[in-house]
Write a protein that holds these residues in place. Sequence first.
Motif, PDB file in Angstrom:
ATOM      1  N   ILE A  35       0.805  -1.225   0.000  1.00  0.00           N
ATOM      2  CA  ILE A  35       0.000   0.000   0.000  1.00  0.00           C
ATOM      3  C   ILE A  35       0.839   1.277   0.000  1.00  0.00           C
ATOM      4  O   ILE A  35       0.283   2.376  -0.119  1.00  0.00           O
ATOM      5  N   HIS A  36       2.150   1.147   0.104  1.00  0.00           N
ATOM      6  CA  HIS A  36       3.003   2.326   0.267  1.00  0.00           C
ATOM      7  C   HIS A  36       2.882   3.302  -0.901  1.00  0.00           C
ATOM      8  O   HIS A  36       2.750   4.522  -0.699  1.00  0.00           O
ATOM      9  N   SER A  37       2.941   2.798  -2.125  1.00  0.00           N
ATOM     10  CA  SER A  37       2.914   3.694  -3.286  1.00  0.00           C
ATOM     11  C   SER A  37       1.609   4.484  -3.356  1.00  0.00           C
ATOM     12  O   SER A  37       1.602   5.662  -3.737  1.00  0.00           O
ATOM     13  N   ARG A  38       0.502   3.847  -2.980  1.00  0.00           N
ATOM     14  CA  ARG A  38      -0.799   4.537  -3.012  1.00  0.00           C
ATOM     15  C   ARG A  38      -0.861   5.631  -1.944  1.00  0.00           C
ATOM     16  O   ARG A  38      -1.370   6.735  -2.191  1.00  0.00           O
ATOM     17  N   LEU A  39      -0.329   5.322  -0.750  1.00  0.00           N
ATOM     18  CA  LEU A  39      -0.420   6.269   0.359  1.00  0.00           C
ATOM     19  C   LEU A  39       0.630   7.370   0.300  1.00  0.00           C
ATOM     20  O   LEU A  39       0.555   8.330   1.071  1.00  0.00           O
ATOM     21  N   ASP A  47      -2.761  15.998   0.405  1.00  0.00           N
ATOM     22  CA  ASP A  47      -3.906  15.995   1.323  1.00  0.00           C
ATOM     23  C   ASP A  47      -3.440  15.914   2.767  1.00  0.00           C
ATOM     24  O   ASP A  47      -3.930  16.652   3.630  1.00  0.00           O
ATOM     25  N   PHE A  48      -2.479  15.023   3.062  1.00  0.00           N
ATOM     26  CA  PHE A  48      -1.963  14.888   4.433  1.00  0.00           C
ATOM     27  C   PHE A  48      -1.324  16.194   4.895  1.00  0.00           C
ATOM     28  O   PHE A  48      -1.515  16.630   6.034  1.00  0.00           O
ATOM     29  N   SER A  50      -1.893  19.251   3.829  1.00  0.00           N
ATOM     30  CA  SER A  50      -2.924  20.271   4.048  1.00  0.00           C
ATOM     31  C   SER A  50      -3.629  20.049   5.387  1.00  0.00           C
ATOM     32  O   SER A  50      -3.868  21.003   6.141  1.00  0.00           O
ATOM     33  N   ARG A  51      -3.944  18.808   5.692  1.00  0.00           N
ATOM     34  CA  ARG A  51      -4.593  18.488   6.973  1.00  0.00           C
ATOM     35  C   ARG A  51      -3.686  18.841   8.139  1.00  0.00           C
ATOM     36  O   ARG A  51      -4.148  19.349   9.165  1.00  0.00           O
ATOM     37  N   PHE A  52      -2.404  18.573   7.985  1.00  0.00           N
ATOM     38  CA  PHE A  52      -1.434  18.900   9.044  1.00  0.00           C
ATOM     39  C   PHE A  52      -1.384  20.410   9.273  1.00  0.00           C
ATOM     40  O   PHE A  52      -1.447  20.883  10.420  1.00  0.00           O
ATOM     41  N   GLN A  53      -1.292  21.185   8.206  1.00  0.00           N
ATOM     42  CA  GLN A  53      -1.227  22.638   8.333  1.00  0.00           C
ATOM     43  C   GLN A  53      -2.494  23.208   8.973  1.00  0.00           C
ATOM     44  O   GLN A  53      -2.432  24.089   9.840  1.00  0.00           O
ATOM     45  N   ASP A  61      -4.147  19.486  19.478  1.00  0.00           N
ATOM     46  CA  ASP A  61      -3.126  18.900  20.344  1.00  0.00           C
ATOM     47  C   ASP A  61      -2.025  18.237  19.532  1.00  0.00           C
ATOM     48  O   ASP A  61      -2.225  17.833  18.378  1.00  0.00           O
ATOM     49  N   LYS A  62      -0.870  18.105  20.162  1.00  0.00           N
ATOM     50  CA  LYS A  62       0.254  17.453  19.504  1.00  0.00           C
ATOM     51  C   LYS A  62      -0.100  16.000  19.175  1.00  0.00           C
ATOM     52  O   LYS A  62      -0.964  15.392  19.779  1.00  0.00           O
ATOM     53  N   GLY A  63       0.606  15.463  18.198  1.00  0.00           N
ATOM     54  CA  GLY A  63       0.308  14.111  17.741  1.00  0.00           C
ATOM     55  C   GLY A  63      -0.558  14.111  16.504  1.00  0.00           C
ATOM     56  O   GLY A  63      -1.233  13.126  16.201  1.00  0.00           O
ATOM     57  N   ILE A  64      -0.537  15.201  15.777  1.00  0.00           N
ATOM     58  CA  ILE A  64      -1.373  15.349  14.576  1.00  0.00           C
ATOM     59  C   ILE A  64      -0.991  14.309  13.514  1.00  0.00           C
ATOM     60  O   ILE A  64      -1.859  13.613  12.970  1.00  0.00           O
ATOM     61  N   LEU A  65       0.295  14.216  13.222  1.00  0.00           N
ATOM     62  CA  LEU A  65       0.729  13.259  12.201  1.00  0.00           C
ATOM     63  C   LEU A  65       0.495  11.818  12.640  1.00  0.00           C
ATOM     64  O   LEU A  65       0.200  10.949  11.803  1.00  0.00           O
ATOM     65  N   LEU A  66       0.617  11.557  13.936  1.00  0.00           N
ATOM     66  CA  LEU A  66       0.326  10.212  14.438  1.00  0.00           C
ATOM     67  C   LEU A  66      -1.135   9.844  14.192  1.00  0.00           C
ATOM     68  O   LEU A  66      -1.449   8.717  13.808  1.00  0.00           O
ATOM     69  N   LYS A  67      -2.013  10.806  14.403  1.00  0.00           N
ATOM     70  CA  LYS A  67      -3.452  10.554  14.187  1.00  0.00           C
ATOM     71  C   LYS A  67      -3.730  10.284  12.709  1.00  0.00           C
ATOM     72  O   LYS A  67      -4.493   9.375  12.369  1.00  0.00           O
ATOM     73  N   ILE A  68      -3.121  11.086  11.842  1.00  0.00           N
ATOM     74  CA  ILE A  68      -3.338  10.898  10.402  1.00  0.00           C
ATOM     75  C   ILE A  68      -2.783   9.551   9.952  1.00  0.00           C
ATOM     76  O   ILE A  68      -3.427   8.814   9.191  1.00  0.00           O
TER      77      ILE A  68
END
Length: 285
Positions: A35-39, A47-48, A50-53, A61-68
């Motif tokens: 699934i790596h190439s798709r993600l 998209d990731f 933009s969501r992070f920003q 709260d901290k841990g934004i990238l962990l949640k995504i």
Amino acid sequence: MWIKLNSSIISFKRVCFDTIKCIVAQYCQQRMKMIHSRLTSVEAVEDFYSRFQNAVSNGEDKGILLKISDEVGLNPALMARAIIERHYQKPDKSKPSRQLISSLMKNTALIENEDLAFEAYLCLLDDDEYGPIADAAKQSLGNEYEIRLRMELTERKLSFLHEDHLRMKGYDKTPDIKLEIPVGNDGLIRILKTSWWILKISIDGQVINWIESKALFGDHDVHRGYLNDQLYSYWNRFGPGLVIYWFGHVTDLEKFHQKRTILIRHELPSNITQMINDHGNLEEF
């Protein structure tokens, strides 16, 4: 989706916890390859990012990238790498150099954006499979079991060279252990020639010249990879050998060897028998 392991909830009581952990980790790695190439496509990473920003702007709260990463199923360290690459994207939208990204992954304090630096750091801490922290842990574990193998060989008074010695002699691809005198595993046989005697150490009756230590579980995919990358080269140069998968292995790995003698075990065999051959008469001592 991660599989978090806790020894208190594992029901396989007869199986070592490290073995279970290793099997699950290898399953996760195989899944990630699919699934790596798709993600990590341009669209997905945009998209990731933009969501992070937006999450940072909204004071989440901290841990934004962990949640995504948990939501989409991309390992945290791989998520961090993708976002860092996007953050350092050049004006023409080409990717930054691999050297730059590797240095930032190894030391997130070098990332000038404090939010991204901390988020990436959290991802690396959380990931057991990918990233510099996971790589260092795996290397440490591998070194631990190589040292264990050397100690066991020394205790049995078997003469050997380890890979550092071999590199000093100019070898490029080297097994962890090169037996100075060949040995046998439940048929390993070590042979020492003098003017009158041949000394043999029997382990399963099969002569071996080298040993490779693997601190993991040996399944079909793992073993096929090692055969092509390492083991066939050792066989071509040094002859028959032994691979130890310390956390166990599936039972039919030797079927892949194409008539090359490479023994598979989960530990250094205990029944090493020394024998002397006086002009063809084999005697145990």
